[in-house]
Design a protein around this motif. Structure first.
Motif, PDB file in Angstrom:
ATOM      1  N   MET A 127     -21.610 -19.065  18.033  1.00  0.00           N
ATOM      2  CA  MET A 127     -20.541 -18.728  17.077  1.00  0.00           C
ATOM      3  C   MET A 127     -19.384 -18.060  17.824  1.00  0.00           C
ATOM      4  SD  MET A 127     -20.569 -16.250  13.772  1.00  0.00           S
ATOM      5  CE  MET A 127     -21.803 -17.105  12.794  1.00  0.00           C
ATOM      6  N   THR A 128     -18.197 -18.438  17.457  1.00  0.00           N
ATOM      7  CA  THR A 128     -17.032 -17.821  18.077  1.00  0.00           C
ATOM      8  C   THR A 128     -16.854 -16.412  17.523  1.00  0.00           C
ATOM      9  OG1 THR A 128     -16.091 -20.005  17.775  1.00  0.00           O
ATOM     10  CG2 THR A 128     -14.666 -18.345  18.739  1.00  0.00           C
ATOM     11  N   LYS A 129     -16.565 -15.486  18.396  1.00  0.00           N
ATOM     12  CA  LYS A 129     -16.402 -14.130  17.867  1.00  0.00           C
ATOM     13  C   LYS A 129     -14.964 -13.919  17.392  1.00  0.00           C
ATOM     14  CE  LYS A 129     -15.715 -11.889  22.372  1.00  0.00           C
ATOM     15  NZ  LYS A 129     -14.337 -11.474  22.332  1.00  0.00           N
ATOM     16  N   PRO A 130     -14.819 -13.030  16.400  1.00  0.00           N
ATOM     17  CA  PRO A 130     -13.482 -12.775  15.865  1.00  0.00           C
ATOM     18  C   PRO A 130     -12.555 -12.293  16.966  1.00  0.00           C
ATOM     19  CG  PRO A 130     -15.167 -11.732  14.496  1.00  0.00           C
ATOM     20  CD  PRO A 130     -15.846 -12.248  15.723  1.00  0.00           C
ATOM     21  N   PRO A 131     -11.272 -12.533  16.807  1.00  0.00           N
ATOM     22  CA  PRO A 131     -10.327 -12.136  17.863  1.00  0.00           C
ATOM     23  C   PRO A 131     -10.356 -10.629  18.063  1.00  0.00           C
ATOM     24  CG  PRO A 131      -9.167 -12.723  15.830  1.00  0.00           C
ATOM     25  CD  PRO A 131     -10.603 -13.098  15.641  1.00  0.00           C
ATOM     26  N   ASP A 132     -10.430 -10.229  19.311  1.00  0.00           N
ATOM     27  CA  ASP A 132     -10.502  -8.813  19.632  1.00  0.00           C
ATOM     28  C   ASP A 132      -9.108  -8.305  19.929  1.00  0.00           C
ATOM     29  OD1 ASP A 132     -11.799  -6.489  19.894  1.00  0.00           O
ATOM     30  OD2 ASP A 132     -12.625  -6.875  21.878  1.00  0.00           O
ATOM     31  N   ASP A 133      -8.301  -8.261  18.883  1.00  0.00           N
ATOM     32  CA  ASP A 133      -6.899  -7.921  19.052  1.00  0.00           C
ATOM     33  C   ASP A 133      -6.652  -6.520  18.496  1.00  0.00           C
ATOM     34  OD1 ASP A 133      -4.176  -7.597  18.896  1.00  0.00           O
ATOM     35  OD2 ASP A 133      -3.798  -9.689  18.382  1.00  0.00           O
ATOM     36  N   PRO A 134      -6.309  -5.580  19.363  1.00  0.00           N
ATOM     37  CA  PRO A 134      -6.094  -4.206  18.895  1.00  0.00           C
ATOM     38  C   PRO A 134      -4.944  -4.114  17.897  1.00  0.00           C
ATOM     39  CG  PRO A 134      -5.344  -4.464  21.160  1.00  0.00           C
ATOM     40  CD  PRO A 134      -6.061  -5.726  20.783  1.00  0.00           C
ATOM     41  N   GLN A 135      -4.073  -5.110  17.897  1.00  0.00           N
ATOM     42  CA  GLN A 135      -2.939  -5.109  16.971  1.00  0.00           C
ATOM     43  C   GLN A 135      -3.370  -5.439  15.547  1.00  0.00           C
ATOM     44  OE1 GLN A 135      -0.369  -3.786  18.695  1.00  0.00           O
ATOM     45  NE2 GLN A 135       1.005  -5.521  18.770  1.00  0.00           N
ATOM     46  N   LEU A 136      -4.532  -6.076  15.437  1.00  0.00           N
ATOM     47  CA  LEU A 136      -4.989  -6.548  14.143  1.00  0.00           C
ATOM     48  C   LEU A 136      -5.837  -5.461  13.489  1.00  0.00           C
ATOM     49  CD1 LEU A 136      -4.394  -9.269  12.856  1.00  0.00           C
ATOM     50  CD2 LEU A 136      -6.611 -10.064  13.649  1.00  0.00           C
ATOM     51  N   ASP A 137      -5.279  -4.818  12.467  1.00  0.00           N
ATOM     52  CA  ASP A 137      -5.970  -3.721  11.800  1.00  0.00           C
ATOM     53  C   ASP A 137      -6.744  -4.277  10.601  1.00  0.00           C
ATOM     54  OD1 ASP A 137      -6.801  -1.542  10.388  1.00  0.00           O
ATOM     55  OD2 ASP A 137      -4.919  -0.439  10.597  1.00  0.00           O
ATOM     56  N   LEU A 138      -8.043  -4.516  10.831  1.00  0.00           N
ATOM     57  CA  LEU A 138      -8.851  -5.163   9.793  1.00  0.00           C
ATOM     58  C   LEU A 138      -8.957  -4.319   8.525  1.00  0.00           C
ATOM     59  CD1 LEU A 138     -11.735  -6.833  11.833  1.00  0.00           C
ATOM     60  CD2 LEU A 138      -9.659  -7.871  10.927  1.00  0.00           C
ATOM     61  N   ASP A 139      -8.966  -3.002   8.681  1.00  0.00           N
ATOM     62  CA  ASP A 139      -9.033  -2.150   7.489  1.00  0.00           C
ATOM     63  C   ASP A 139      -7.786  -2.317   6.637  1.00  0.00           C
ATOM     64  OD1 ASP A 139     -11.511  -1.174   8.104  1.00  0.00           O
ATOM     65  OD2 ASP A 139     -10.742   0.552   9.210  1.00  0.00           O
ATOM     66  N   ALA A 140      -6.642  -2.360   7.331  1.00  0.00           N
ATOM     67  CA  ALA A 140      -5.382  -2.534   6.595  1.00  0.00           C
ATOM     68  C   ALA A 140      -5.343  -3.910   5.934  1.00  0.00           C
ATOM     69  CB  ALA A 140      -4.196  -2.368   7.545  1.00  0.00           C
ATOM     70  N   ILE A 141      -5.851  -4.914   6.665  1.00  0.00           N
ATOM     71  CA  ILE A 141      -5.872  -6.268   6.112  1.00  0.00           C
ATOM     72  C   ILE A 141      -6.760  -6.316   4.880  1.00  0.00           C
ATOM     73  CG2 ILE A 141      -6.753  -8.605   6.541  1.00  0.00           C
ATOM     74  CD1 ILE A 141      -5.630  -8.306   9.401  1.00  0.00           C
ATOM     75  N   ARG A 142      -7.927  -5.678   4.970  1.00  0.00           N
ATOM     76  CA  ARG A 142      -8.831  -5.660   3.820  1.00  0.00           C
ATOM     77  C   ARG A 142      -8.151  -4.998   2.619  1.00  0.00           C
ATOM     78  NH1 ARG A 142     -14.388  -5.711   2.817  1.00  0.00           N
ATOM     79  NH2 ARG A 142     -14.889  -5.842   5.010  1.00  0.00           N
ATOM     80  N   GLU A 143      -7.475  -3.895   2.889  1.00  0.00           N
ATOM     81  CA  GLU A 143      -6.789  -3.208   1.788  1.00  0.00           C
ATOM     82  C   GLU A 143      -5.744  -4.110   1.148  1.00  0.00           C
ATOM     83  OE1 GLU A 143      -5.057   0.649   2.556  1.00  0.00           O
ATOM     84  OE2 GLU A 143      -6.987   1.365   3.304  1.00  0.00           O
ATOM     85  N   GLU A 144      -4.997  -4.806   2.011  1.00  0.00           N
ATOM     86  CA  GLU A 144      -3.948  -5.663   1.471  1.00  0.00           C
ATOM     87  C   GLU A 144      -4.550  -6.800   0.655  1.00  0.00           C
ATOM     88  OE1 GLU A 144      -1.002  -7.120   4.180  1.00  0.00           O
ATOM     89  OE2 GLU A 144      -0.460  -8.726   2.788  1.00  0.00           O
ATOM     90  N   LEU A 145      -5.626  -7.402   1.186  1.00  0.00           N
ATOM     91  CA  LEU A 145      -6.268  -8.511   0.484  1.00  0.00           C
ATOM     92  C   LEU A 145      -6.865  -8.041  -0.842  1.00  0.00           C
ATOM     93  CD1 LEU A 145      -8.020 -10.357   3.444  1.00  0.00           C
ATOM     94  CD2 LEU A 145      -6.107 -11.202   2.098  1.00  0.00           C
ATOM     95  N   GLU A 146      -7.460  -6.860  -0.832  1.00  0.00           N
ATOM     96  CA  GLU A 146      -8.063  -6.356  -2.071  1.00  0.00           C
ATOM     97  C   GLU A 146      -6.991  -6.050  -3.108  1.00  0.00           C
ATOM     98  OE1 GLU A 146     -10.566  -3.150  -0.809  1.00  0.00           O
ATOM     99  OE2 GLU A 146     -12.314  -4.464  -0.573  1.00  0.00           O
ATOM    100  N   ALA A 147      -5.883  -5.472  -2.648  1.00  0.00           N
ATOM    101  CA  ALA A 147      -4.790  -5.182  -3.571  1.00  0.00           C
ATOM    102  C   ALA A 147      -4.251  -6.483  -4.154  1.00  0.00           C
ATOM    103  CB  ALA A 147      -3.677  -4.428  -2.846  1.00  0.00           C
ATOM    104  N   ARG A 148      -4.125  -7.496  -3.289  1.00  0.00           N
ATOM    105  CA  ARG A 148      -3.616  -8.782  -3.733  1.00  0.00           C
ATOM    106  C   ARG A 148      -4.585  -9.423  -4.735  1.00  0.00           C
ATOM    107  NH1 ARG A 148      -1.632 -13.264   0.567  1.00  0.00           N
ATOM    108  NH2 ARG A 148      -0.713 -11.406   1.477  1.00  0.00           N
ATOM    109  N   ARG A 149      -5.884  -9.350  -4.401  1.00  0.00           N
ATOM    110  CA  ARG A 149      -6.890  -9.933  -5.287  1.00  0.00           C
ATOM    111  C   ARG A 149      -6.853  -9.260  -6.666  1.00  0.00           C
ATOM    112  NH1 ARG A 149     -12.811  -8.356  -3.950  1.00  0.00           N
ATOM    113  NH2 ARG A 149     -11.863  -6.423  -4.617  1.00  0.00           N
ATOM    114  N   ASP A 150      -6.759  -7.933  -6.665  1.00  0.00           N
ATOM    115  CA  ASP A 150      -6.741  -7.218  -7.938  1.00  0.00           C
ATOM    116  C   ASP A 150      -5.497  -7.566  -8.743  1.00  0.00           C
ATOM    117  OD1 ASP A 150      -9.092  -6.140  -7.180  1.00  0.00           O
ATOM    118  OD2 ASP A 150      -8.285  -4.182  -6.635  1.00  0.00           O
TER     119      ASP A 150
END
Ligand SMILES: [Zn+2]
Length: 127
Positions: A1-24
């Motif tokens: 399995m390919t591992k997720p990109p290890d990019d320090p610029q990519l803030d997964l917590d912030a992304i999750r928050e944005e996606l959850e806000a969008r979903r709601d």
């Protein structure tokens, strides 16, 4: 399995928050449209229209909007599921790593550029 990109610029917590806000936000609108379609146009904008035609037209528009909201919602939910699975940033179709730049621009991306383009080519219609 390919591992997720290890990019320090990519803030997964912030992304999750944005996606959850969008979903709601989108989920609320879709649920509202689905639950009380007869109230959507007439009460929502404070209009009282005696002529049914205008209402029918705005109802149709609303259904179209609801559909596109729903497909956007499905993608947002899939992206959130991928965050849970630890496959966020990995293409759902071919397993390639989705570039961080694409994820930053479109946090709900679940396909790499190649697969997204291929899907667009296949989806519309055949000759
Ligand atoms: Zn792909």
């Amino acid at each position: 399995m390919t591992k997720p990109p290890d990019d320090p610029q990519l803030d997964l917590d912030a992304i999750r928050e944005e996606l959850e806000a969008r979903r709601d936000a989108v989920g609320g609108r879709v649920a509202g449209l689905a639950a009380r379609p007869e109230l959507g146009s007439a009460q929502g904008f404070g209009k009282r229209i005696g002529d049914g035609t205008i209402e029918a037209v705005s109802r149709l528009t609303e259904i179209g909007v609801g559909r596109s909201l729903e497909s956007g919602l499905a993608r947002t939910e899939r992206a959130l599921a991928k965050l849970d699975e630890g496959t966020y940033g990995v293409c759902d179709s071919c397993g390639a790593t989705i570039p961080a730049g694409r994820l930053r621009a479109m946090p709900d991306s679940v396909l790499c550029l190649t697969c997204a383009a291929a899907e667009r080519r296949v989806a519309p219609r055949r000759r």
